[in-house]
Design a protein around this motif. Structure first.
Motif, short mmCIF file in Angstrom:
data_model
loop_
_atom_site.label_atom_id
_atom_site.label_comp_id
_atom_site.label_asym_id
_atom_site.label_seq_id
_atom_site.Cartn_x
_atom_site.Cartn_y
_atom_site.Cartn_z
N LYS A 103 0.79 -1.28 -0.14
CA LYS A 103 -0.21 0.15 -0.20
C LYS A 103 0.69 0.90 -0.07
O LYS A 103 0.61 2.49 -0.70
CB LYS A 103 -1.25 -0.39 1.22
CG LYS A 103 -2.07 0.81 1.59
CD LYS A 103 -1.34 2.22 1.92
CE LYS A 103 -1.84 2.71 3.25
NZ LYS A 103 -1.15 3.74 3.50
N TYR A 115 -8.55 2.92 -2.28
CA TYR A 115 -10.05 3.05 -1.57
C TYR A 115 -11.19 2.91 -2.15
O TYR A 115 -12.15 2.32 -1.77
CB TYR A 115 -9.94 4.32 -0.70
CG TYR A 115 -8.65 4.28 -0.17
CD1 TYR A 115 -8.59 3.53 0.40
CD2 TYR A 115 -7.11 5.65 -0.22
CE1 TYR A 115 -6.97 3.66 1.81
CE2 TYR A 115 -5.93 5.57 0.94
CZ TYR A 115 -5.61 4.62 1.58
OH TYR A 115 -4.73 4.30 2.18
N TRP A 117 -12.06 0.86 -4.78
CA TRP A 117 -12.29 -0.81 -3.75
C TRP A 117 -12.71 -0.85 -2.84
O TRP A 117 -13.72 -1.95 -2.73
CB TRP A 117 -10.92 -1.60 -4.61
CG TRP A 117 -11.52 -2.75 -4.37
CD1 TRP A 117 -12.33 -3.97 -5.38
CD2 TRP A 117 -10.63 -3.84 -3.58
NE1 TRP A 117 -11.89 -5.10 -4.85
CE2 TRP A 117 -11.18 -4.75 -3.61
CE3 TRP A 117 -9.98 -3.04 -2.21
CZ2 TRP A 117 -11.10 -6.15 -2.72
CZ3 TRP A 117 -9.69 -3.70 -1.76
CH2 TRP A 117 -10.11 -5.74 -1.68
N GLY A 118 -12.40 -0.44 -2.11
CA GLY A 118 -12.26 -1.17 -0.97
C GLY A 118 -13.53 -0.39 -0.01
O GLY A 118 -14.44 -1.02 0.05
N GLN A 121 -16.43 -2.68 -1.46
CA GLN A 121 -16.90 -3.60 -0.63
C GLN A 121 -17.08 -3.75 0.87
O GLN A 121 -17.28 -4.48 1.15
CB GLN A 121 -14.85 -4.15 -0.22
CG GLN A 121 -14.00 -4.87 -1.62
CD GLN A 121 -14.17 -5.47 -1.93
OE1 GLN A 121 -15.38 -5.47 -3.39
NE2 GLN A 121 -14.59 -6.65 -1.94
N LYS A 122 -16.94 -2.38 1.05
CA LYS A 122 -17.82 -2.24 2.29
C LYS A 122 -19.13 -1.34 2.37
O LYS A 122 -18.94 -0.66 3.49
CB LYS A 122 -17.30 -1.42 3.70
CG LYS A 122 -15.44 -2.12 3.54
CD LYS A 122 -15.71 -3.54 4.47
CE LYS A 122 -15.66 -3.58 5.35
NZ LYS A 122 -15.65 -4.31 7.17
N LEU A 162 -11.46 4.03 6.67
CA LEU A 162 -11.75 3.48 5.22
C LEU A 162 -10.61 2.41 5.41
O LEU A 162 -9.90 1.77 4.43
CB LEU A 162 -11.86 4.50 4.48
CG LEU A 162 -12.04 3.59 2.56
CD1 LEU A 162 -13.03 2.60 2.69
CD2 LEU A 162 -12.27 4.98 1.69
N GLU A 163 -9.12 2.86 5.34
CA GLU A 163 -7.69 3.22 5.44
C GLU A 163 -7.72 1.37 5.83
O GLU A 163 -7.47 0.25 5.29
CB GLU A 163 -6.40 3.24 5.74
CG GLU A 163 -5.30 2.59 5.41
CD GLU A 163 -4.13 3.70 5.42
OE1 GLU A 163 -3.01 4.23 4.80
OE2 GLU A 163 -3.67 4.17 7.02
N ASP A 165 -10.32 -0.79 6.99
CA ASP A 165 -11.41 -1.45 6.64
C ASP A 165 -10.66 -1.88 5.38
O ASP A 165 -10.92 -3.11 4.53
CB ASP A 165 -12.03 -0.85 5.99
CG ASP A 165 -13.56 -0.52 7.25
OD1 ASP A 165 -12.72 -1.16 8.79
OD2 ASP A 165 -14.18 0.28 7.59
N THR A 166 -10.11 -1.53 4.30
CA THR A 166 -9.70 -1.70 2.97
C THR A 166 -8.59 -2.74 3.40
O THR A 166 -8.09 -3.18 2.55
CB THR A 166 -8.80 -0.26 2.12
OG1 THR A 166 -10.40 0.69 1.88
CG2 THR A 166 -8.24 -0.97 1.19
N GLU A 169 -10.24 -6.24 3.81
CA GLU A 169 -10.40 -6.15 2.93
C GLU A 169 -9.27 -6.97 1.71
O GLU A 169 -9.74 -8.39 1.57
CB GLU A 169 -11.26 -5.57 1.99
CG GLU A 169 -12.82 -4.59 2.59
CD GLU A 169 -13.30 -6.36 2.61
OE1 GLU A 169 -13.73 -6.42 1.58
OE2 GLU A 169 -13.73 -6.45 3.48
N LEU A 170 -8.20 -6.76 1.81
CA LEU A 170 -7.33 -6.98 1.03
C LEU A 170 -6.55 -8.06 1.74
O LEU A 170 -6.33 -9.54 1.23
CB LEU A 170 -5.93 -6.08 1.58
CG LEU A 170 -6.02 -4.49 -0.04
CD1 LEU A 170 -5.03 -3.61 -0.06
CD2 LEU A 170 -6.19 -5.38 -1.43
#
Length: 206
Positions: A103, A115, A117-118, A121-122, A162-163, A165-166, A169-170
Motif C-alpha cells: 500500500k 480506496y 475498491w475498499g 467492498q464495504k 477506510l484505510e 477497512d480496506t 479486505e485485501l
C-alpha cells in the motif's frame, strides 16, 4: 452495484465556507479532466483499473518470488494456503507487513483506486450503519448526508477508518485467493493455474 447508485445520482462534495466572503464553496471528491462528477461509468472504470493494475500486482507479488519468471511460489503464499483463514500470529504478521508495504509503495492514482475498491467492498456495511444512526432522515437528506459521509472516507481514509477497512479486505482477498489451490504437489501446471486464477480475479467482469 449499489454503491454506483450514490455516484450516479449525486455530486459528492465537501462543503466549506470561504474564510473572507463566508460563501459556501465546494471541493470535488475527485477531479477527472477538470470535472467533478463521479458517475457510474467513472466508478466502474476506477474499479477496472484497480483490478487490472493494483490487484494484479498484489497477487503476482504474493504468489511468486521476484525475478523468478513466475516459477517459484513464495513461502507466504504456501503458508496462507496451508492454514486457510485460521492463520497463526506469525503468518498474520507477515501478511500484514507485505500488505502495508504494498500500500505504501502505491502511486497516487493507484492509492485512489484502492480506496474506491475498499469503499465498494464495504458499501453495505457503511450503509447499514449509517441507516441505523439516521433512520429519521427524509430520503433526500439521507442521500445527501450519506454521500458526504462516503466522500469523507475517500478524502480522509485514515481518520475515517477506510484505510484499515480496506487493508482488512485485501487480507481477506489474499486468503480467498490462496484457498483456490492445492499446493501439495507443485508442477508447471500449478504455475499456469495460478496465472489463470489471477486473470479471473482481475477480470473487469468479476
Amino acid at each position: 452495484m449499489p454503491f454506483a447508485k450514490i455516484f450516479t445520482r449525486y455530486l459528492w462534495v465537501i462543503s466549506k465556507y470561504h474564510p473572507t466572503t463566508n460563501k459556501k464553496i465546494y471541493s470535488p471528491l475527485i477531479s477527472i479532466s477538470d470535472k467533478i462528477f463521479i458517475t457510474k461509468d467513472i466508478n466502474a472504470a476506477t474499479l477496472a483499473y484497480f483490478k487490472k493494475s493494483v490487484l494484479r500486482n498484489l497477487l503476482m507479488s504474493f504468489s511468486f518470488e521476484p525475478q523468478s519468471n513466475d516459477s517459484v511460489i513464495t513461502n507466504l503464499f504456501r503458508s496462507v494456503n496451508h492454514y486457510g483463514f485460521d492463520l497463526p500470529n506469525e503468518v498474520k504478521l507477515d501478511l500484514y507487513e507485505i500488505l502495508w508495504k504494498f500500500k505504501n509503495d502505491l502511486g497516487k492514482d493507484e492509492l485512489t483506486a484502492l480506496y474506491f475498491w475498499g469503499l465498494n467492498q464495504k458499501y453495505m456495511y457503511y450503509f447499514e450503519n449509517f441507516l441505523g444512526d439516521c433512520d429519521t432522515y427524509s430520503e433526500k437528506r439521507f442521500d445527501e448526508e450519506f454521500g458526504r459521509y462516503l466522500a469523507y472516507k475517500i478524502y480522509e481514509p485514515k481518520a475515517s477508518g477506510l484505510e484499515e477497512d480496506t487493508m482488512e479486505e485485501l487480507e481477506l482477498i489474499l486468503c480467498n485467493f490462496a484457498s483456490e489451490f492445492d499446493l501439495t504437489l507443485v508442477d508447471e501446471y500449478t504455475y499456469e493455474n495460478i496465472l489463470e486464477v489471477i486473470d479471473m480475479y482481475c477480470s473487469a467482469m468479476n
